[in-house]
Design a protein around this motif. Structure first.
Motif, PDB file in Angstrom:
ATOM      1  N   LEU A  67      -9.934  -0.648  -2.263  1.00  0.00           N
ATOM      2  CA  LEU A  67      -9.149   0.546  -1.909  1.00  0.00           C
ATOM      3  C   LEU A  67      -9.106   1.601  -3.193  1.00  0.00           C
ATOM      4  CD1 LEU A  67      -6.333  -0.343   0.524  1.00  0.00           C
ATOM      5  CD2 LEU A  67      -8.305   0.852   1.174  1.00  0.00           C
ATOM      6  N   ILE A  68      -8.563   1.065  -4.223  1.00  0.00           N
ATOM      7  CA  ILE A  68      -8.475   1.773  -5.275  1.00  0.00           C
ATOM      8  C   ILE A  68      -9.811   2.256  -5.780  1.00  0.00           C
ATOM      9  CG2 ILE A  68      -7.801   1.860  -7.772  1.00  0.00           C
ATOM     10  CD1 ILE A  68      -5.583  -0.380  -7.052  1.00  0.00           C
ATOM     11  N   LEU A  94       0.857  -1.031   0.167  1.00  0.00           N
ATOM     12  CA  LEU A  94       0.032  -0.021   0.135  1.00  0.00           C
ATOM     13  C   LEU A  94       0.802   1.414  -0.085  1.00  0.00           C
ATOM     14  CD1 LEU A  94      -2.859  -0.939   2.489  1.00  0.00           C
ATOM     15  CD2 LEU A  94      -3.074  -0.685   0.010  1.00  0.00           C
ATOM     16  N   SER A 144      -2.172  11.957  -6.102  1.00  0.00           N
ATOM     17  CA  SER A 144      -3.553  11.794  -5.628  1.00  0.00           C
ATOM     18  C   SER A 144      -3.908  10.343  -5.561  1.00  0.00           C
ATOM     19  CB  SER A 144      -4.367  12.337  -6.646  1.00  0.00           C
ATOM     20  OG  SER A 144      -3.884  13.822  -6.851  1.00  0.00           O
ATOM     21  N   TYR A 153      -8.598   8.948   1.949  1.00  0.00           N
ATOM     22  CA  TYR A 153      -9.927   8.856   1.578  1.00  0.00           C
ATOM     23  C   TYR A 153     -10.679  10.152   1.834  1.00  0.00           C
ATOM     24  CZ  TYR A 153      -8.938   4.246   0.249  1.00  0.00           C
ATOM     25  OH  TYR A 153      -8.476   3.427  -0.547  1.00  0.00           O
ATOM     26  N   LEU A 156      -3.394   6.099  -5.028  1.00  0.00           N
ATOM     27  CA  LEU A 156      -2.765   5.193  -3.901  1.00  0.00           C
ATOM     28  C   LEU A 156      -1.418   4.705  -4.114  1.00  0.00           C
ATOM     29  CD1 LEU A 156      -4.137   4.100  -1.439  1.00  0.00           C
ATOM     30  CD2 LEU A 156      -5.035   2.289  -2.763  1.00  0.00           C
ATOM     31  N   PHE A 157      -1.100   4.295  -5.465  1.00  0.00           N
ATOM     32  CA  PHE A 157       0.016   3.655  -5.835  1.00  0.00           C
ATOM     33  C   PHE A 157       0.822   4.855  -6.607  1.00  0.00           C
ATOM     34  CE2 PHE A 157      -2.878   0.178  -5.522  1.00  0.00           C
ATOM     35  CZ  PHE A 157      -2.468  -0.160  -4.129  1.00  0.00           C
ATOM     36  N   THR A 217     -10.958   5.465  -3.971  1.00  0.00           N
ATOM     37  CA  THR A 217     -10.138   6.663  -3.949  1.00  0.00           C
ATOM     38  C   THR A 217     -10.587   7.718  -4.771  1.00  0.00           C
ATOM     39  OG1 THR A 217      -8.307   4.971  -4.027  1.00  0.00           O
ATOM     40  CG2 THR A 217      -7.675   7.460  -4.263  1.00  0.00           C
TER      41      THR A 217
END
Lengths: 196, 370
Positions: free
Chosen positions: B25-26, A18, A71, B83, A73-74, B29
């Motif tokens: 999760l993605i 993550l 912006s 988030y 997550l990865f 987002t």
């Protein structure tokens, strides 16, 4: 025991997964911004405006791209790093090109300054050869006044040159040169007419 | 065996749940308005290319400010927990930036083209004014201050033309405004001065009419000199036979008042002597009866009024002679023609031929507006 180890491994994997995948290449961003600032100081906006605007646009796009990654997550900054390298090189080139162009303009001003001084000197000689009737006459007065205006313009252009404002100096000295050459032609024609 | 199966089950559950969690999760987002921000940046860039930073400054500045706000807001949102991020305001600023940038570009294009046209028109108008000034006042004695202002005005106009050619219309317009002030002002002053010169026009007109009528009535030749137009016109039986360019005294403006003032007199005269060969140094000459009774009367009046010193002497020996064609006013008050032209005039003129010298045969208004 074995279960705990497995759970721990899974958690570490997940956290690593993550939070993975890079940071903003801040050093490169700073270096590129510094190069753009240097190009600006080198008056790239005056001497190579199109190329300079392109570099600025490129940096704006990079900033937006960084925020796009921030912006996510990865995050993935690999392509941005490449783009930063390109923009840094382009900024350095623009600064160098601006310096070259500035030098060219400077030389052009110097050339015109030398040229105009020669024309003004020639005009002084021609005025002596001009028909006697011109002495005290309106035409001669006009030429004298115009010569004084040209000389004042040359002084102004020199002041601009001394301040490093070569582009402004160029505009002024070009106008002065045109007028000086015009008078030169006028005087030569007047002398030729009298000799006929 | 049972324990192994349980571990395997647990491991499989973890292996399946991790990608599932990642996908979830993605999926949830918040998505930033990257495309809109990019559009805004491109719109600003286009506006810059259309020189909105110069010709539509307000809209362009607003577009840039909205873009900067969008970026600042975006950066701020990115510092929050993923988030909790909200990109609504980023989108709003980006959209407003696009709108303003497009308007700025549009407005700049239209004002640049109309501005370019306006600046060009002004340059053309001022060049016409310069031509008019050159035509009217090159040989007309103006005050040094007026000459200086005209000269500065011309220089500024030249600079404006050079800057205009580089596409810098705003800067060119600034130069033009200064040039226009100097040239227009000088032209008006000089024209008012010229108007004074023409105050005797009605008298000149009468002399010209009488000279032409007499030529017609007496069926003879007569000569009229128009000082302002530098013309020497020969009439035969009231009709124009020749027209030559005349060169005058260095101080040709106004009537001759005193000996040595290098002015060409104005009045109705007659040829008193024809001179050629070694008797003249000017190829051929027609001596006229200057000063006539009217000139003498006027001279005496000036002495009495004190506008001339008592030691002043009235001039004489005014001629129409050769050696001209120099393109300038060089005589001491005489009228000079080229030798070839002098041959023609000399051939037809005789003692008694009328010679009328006037300030102008054309009215002031016609001269200024032609």
């Amino acid at each position: 025991m074995k279960n705990k180890v497995l759970m721990g491994l899974a958690a570490i994997t997940m956290v690593a997964f993550l939070s993975s995948c890079g940071k903003v290449p801040q050093e490169k961003v700073d270096a590129t911004n510094a190069a753009i600032a240097a190009a600006q100081t080198a008056e790239a906006a005056v001497y190579v405006p199109v190329e300079f605007a392109a570099v600025q646009d490129s940096m704006k796009a990079i900033n937006a791209a960084i925020e796009v990654q921030n912006s996510k997550l990865f995050k993935k900054f690999g392509p941005i790093t490449i783009k930063l390298d390109e923009t840094l090189a382009a900024a350095n080139k623009v600064a160098a090109d601006a310096a070259v162009k500035k030098e060219e303009v400077k030389k052009e001003v110097e050339g015109l300054m030398t040229g105009i001084k020669a024309v003004l000197e020639e005009n002084t000689g021609l005025m002596k050869k001009a028909p006697r009737g011109k002495e005290g006459a309106a035409v001669l007065e006009q030429i004298k006044t115009e010569t004084a205006t040209i000389e004042a313009s040359v002084v102004e252009a020199q002041a601009m040159y001394d301040k490093g404002a070569y582009m402004d100096a160029l505009n002024k000295v070009k106008a002065a040169n045109d007028r000086a050459v015009g008078i030169n032609t006028e005087l030569k024609e007047a002398i030729a007419k009298v000799r006929r | 065996m049972r324990a192994n199966r349980r571990d395997l089950l647990l491991f499989s559950a973890i292996a399946v749940s991790i990608p599932l969690i990642v996908i979830l999760l993605i999926r949830f987002t918040p998505v930033p308005p990257a495309e809109e921000v990019e559009f805004a940046m491109e719109a600003i860039s286009r506006a810059e290319k259309d020189r909105a930073d110069t010709y539509s400054k307000r809209l362009y500045t607003e577009a840039k400010a909205y873009y900067d706000s969008a970026m600042a807001n975006w950066q701020m949102q990115n510092t929050r927990f993923i988030y909790f991020r909200d990109y609504e305001r980023v989108l709003m600023f980006a959209t407003m930036s696009i709108e303003k940038a497009e308007l700025a570009a549009e407005s700049s294009i239209s004002s640049t083209s109309s501005f370019e046209v306006r600046v060009k028109q002004k340059i053309d108008t001022l060049n016409e004014l310069v031509s008019k000034i050159n035509k009217l006042f090159t040989t007309y004695p103006l005050t040094p201050e007026t000459r200086n202002r005209i000269s500065n005005g011309k220089m500024l106009l030249k600079e404006a033309e050079i800057i205009y050619r580089k596409g810098q219309y705003l800067q060119a317009n600034m130069k033009i405004t200064d040039s226009e002030y100097l040239l227009t002002n000088s032209y008006e002053n000089a024209t008012s001065n010229l108007k004074d010169y023409f105050k005797s026009y009605s008298v000149w007109k009468n002399w010209v009419t009488k000279t032409i009528n007499d030529s017609r009535k007496n069926r003879n030749y007569s000569i009229i000199i128009d000082k302002f137009s530098r013309k020497c016109i020969v009439y035969q039986n009231g009709n124009k036979k020749f027209e030559f360019t005349a060169e005058l005294g260095k101080n040709w403006v106004g009537d001759k008042r005193v000996k040595g003032d290098k002015a060409t007199p104005e009045g109705m005269y007659k040829v008193t002597k024809k001179i050629d060969g070694r008797s003249t140094k000017y190829y051929k000459a027609l001596l006229i009866d200057y000063p006539n009774d009217e000139d003498k009367e006027k001279f005496k009046k000036e002495i009495v009024q004190g506008s001339l010193p008592t030691s002043a002497k009235i001039g004489n020996l005014i001629e129409i002679h050769g050696n001209g064609g120099k393109g300038i006013d060089w005589t001491d008050g005489c009228i000079a023609l080229t030798d070839r032209e002098m041959d023609s005039v000399f051939k037809y003129a005789k003692v008694g031929t009328p010679v009328t010298i006037v300030g102008s045969m054309v009215e002031f208004e016609n001269i200024v507006n032609r």
